[in-house]
Write an enzyme that holds these catalytic residues in place. Structure first.
Site, mmCIF file in Angstrom:
data_model
loop_
_atom_site.group_PDB
_atom_site.id
_atom_site.type_symbol
_atom_site.label_atom_id
_atom_site.label_comp_id
_atom_site.label_asym_id
_atom_site.label_seq_id
_atom_site.Cartn_x
_atom_site.Cartn_y
_atom_site.Cartn_z
ATOM 1 N N HIS A 123 -9.981 -11.557 8.445
ATOM 2 C CA HIS A 123 -9.086 -12.469 9.169
ATOM 3 C C HIS A 123 -9.232 -12.311 10.677
ATOM 4 O O HIS A 123 -8.366 -12.733 11.437
ATOM 5 C CB HIS A 123 -7.623 -12.242 8.741
ATOM 6 C CG HIS A 123 -7.368 -12.662 7.317
ATOM 7 N ND1 HIS A 123 -6.217 -12.334 6.634
ATOM 8 C CD2 HIS A 123 -8.115 -13.377 6.449
ATOM 9 C CE1 HIS A 123 -6.277 -12.832 5.391
ATOM 10 N NE2 HIS A 123 -7.419 -13.463 5.259
ATOM 11 N N CYS A 134 -17.847 -21.712 23.817
ATOM 12 C CA CYS A 134 -19.131 -20.983 23.925
ATOM 13 C C CYS A 134 -19.114 -19.644 23.186
ATOM 14 O O CYS A 134 -20.097 -18.921 23.188
ATOM 15 C CB CYS A 134 -19.512 -20.783 25.388
ATOM 16 S SG CYS A 134 -18.551 -19.504 26.228
HETATM 17 ZN ZN LIG Z 1 -16.651 -20.428 27.065
#
Ligand SMILES: [Zn+2]
Length: 254
Positions: A123, A134
């Site tokens: 989890h 990103c």
């Molecule tokens: Zn980022």
């Protein structure tokens, strides 16, 4: 009880590949509040604010999310491993621990001394933060420092994307690699120990079933009954810490 503990110690001696599966019971015994319980944190917030889709689409949800996440993080950061965590760390030193599959996000297995390659956090973890665009990872404390300075919903230094604790939220897919790894290891062990999980959150809860079907011995140590008690080889309804402490003591006595 004494008999069960002796039997478990005996199985630990005669088996070669252990998988330990841990859940919320372990965290609560270290003083981390159970956020799902009545009167808990979740009662004071709107669950919709914690749905992953809302987090992505709404700045207001992100602000609310960080408010709650900040409140949750403090007790987690202060918490110390209990006897069960320490017993599991000792199991790694004994050399037969294949892995720990944990539903917990509090990092306590690491604080207890388990090594990174042994712990599968299905989890995710509250100890890190990641950028949803990103995937850049940040130390949680560094981001909490920004919140303290007044930032309401922190964003990524590199790309400006929204930052979120590296935990799995409602509506967010399980981490694929970790989940696959956990399934595969469950199917290859010869002893599967559930410690402090009620085995109700899926898909993780099916892992003991896979272990059992693959021929492993299944042990369950949990305060309350679980849906898998009937198929387990041994069930102990009790606190994880003292129970694990006794099992390890017995194991070392041989
Ligand atoms: Zn980022």
């Amino acid at each position: 009880m004494e008999e069960k503990i002796e039997q478990i110690a005996g199985w630990l001696m005669t088996t070669e590949r252990w998988v330990v599966f841990t859940g919320a019971g372990l965290s609560t015994e270290s003083g981390i509040p159970d956020f799902r319980s009545p009167g808990g944190l979740w009662d004071r917030y709107n669950p919709q604010d914690f749905d992953f889709q809302n987090f992505i689409s709404s700045q207001a949800s992100r602000v609310k999310y960080w408010e709650m996440a900040t409140e949750m993080y403090e007790p987690m950061k202060q918490a110390q491993p209990n006897l069960a965590h320490l017993a599991i760390a000792e199991m790694e030193r004994l050399g037969k621990l294949d892995c720990i599959i944990t539903q917990n996000i509090d990092g306590l297995h690491f604080k207890a001394g388990n090594s990174a390659e042994k712990v599968i956090e299905i989890h995710g973890t509250a100890m890190h933060v990641s950028c949803l665009h990103c995937q850049k990872r940040y130390n949680r404390d560094a981001i909490q420092a920004r919140i303290k300075e007044g930032v309401k919903a922190p964003t990524c230094d590199d790309c400006g994307g929204p930052l979120k604790p590296a935990t799995i939220s409602f509506g967010q897919p399980m981490p694929e690699m970790e989940t696959q790894e956990a399934y595969s290891r469950s199917s290859r062990c010869d002893l599967f120990m559930v410690i402090g999980s009620s085995l109700v959150v899926h898909p993780a809860a099916s892992m003991p079933l896979i272990a059992k079907q693959s021929g492993a011995k299944l042990l369950i140590i949990n305060r309350d009954p679980t849906p898998y008690d009937d198929m387990a080889d041994i069930v102990i309804h009790g606190q994880a810490g003292p129970t694990m402490g006794n099992i390890l003591k017995k194991l070392k006595q041989g």
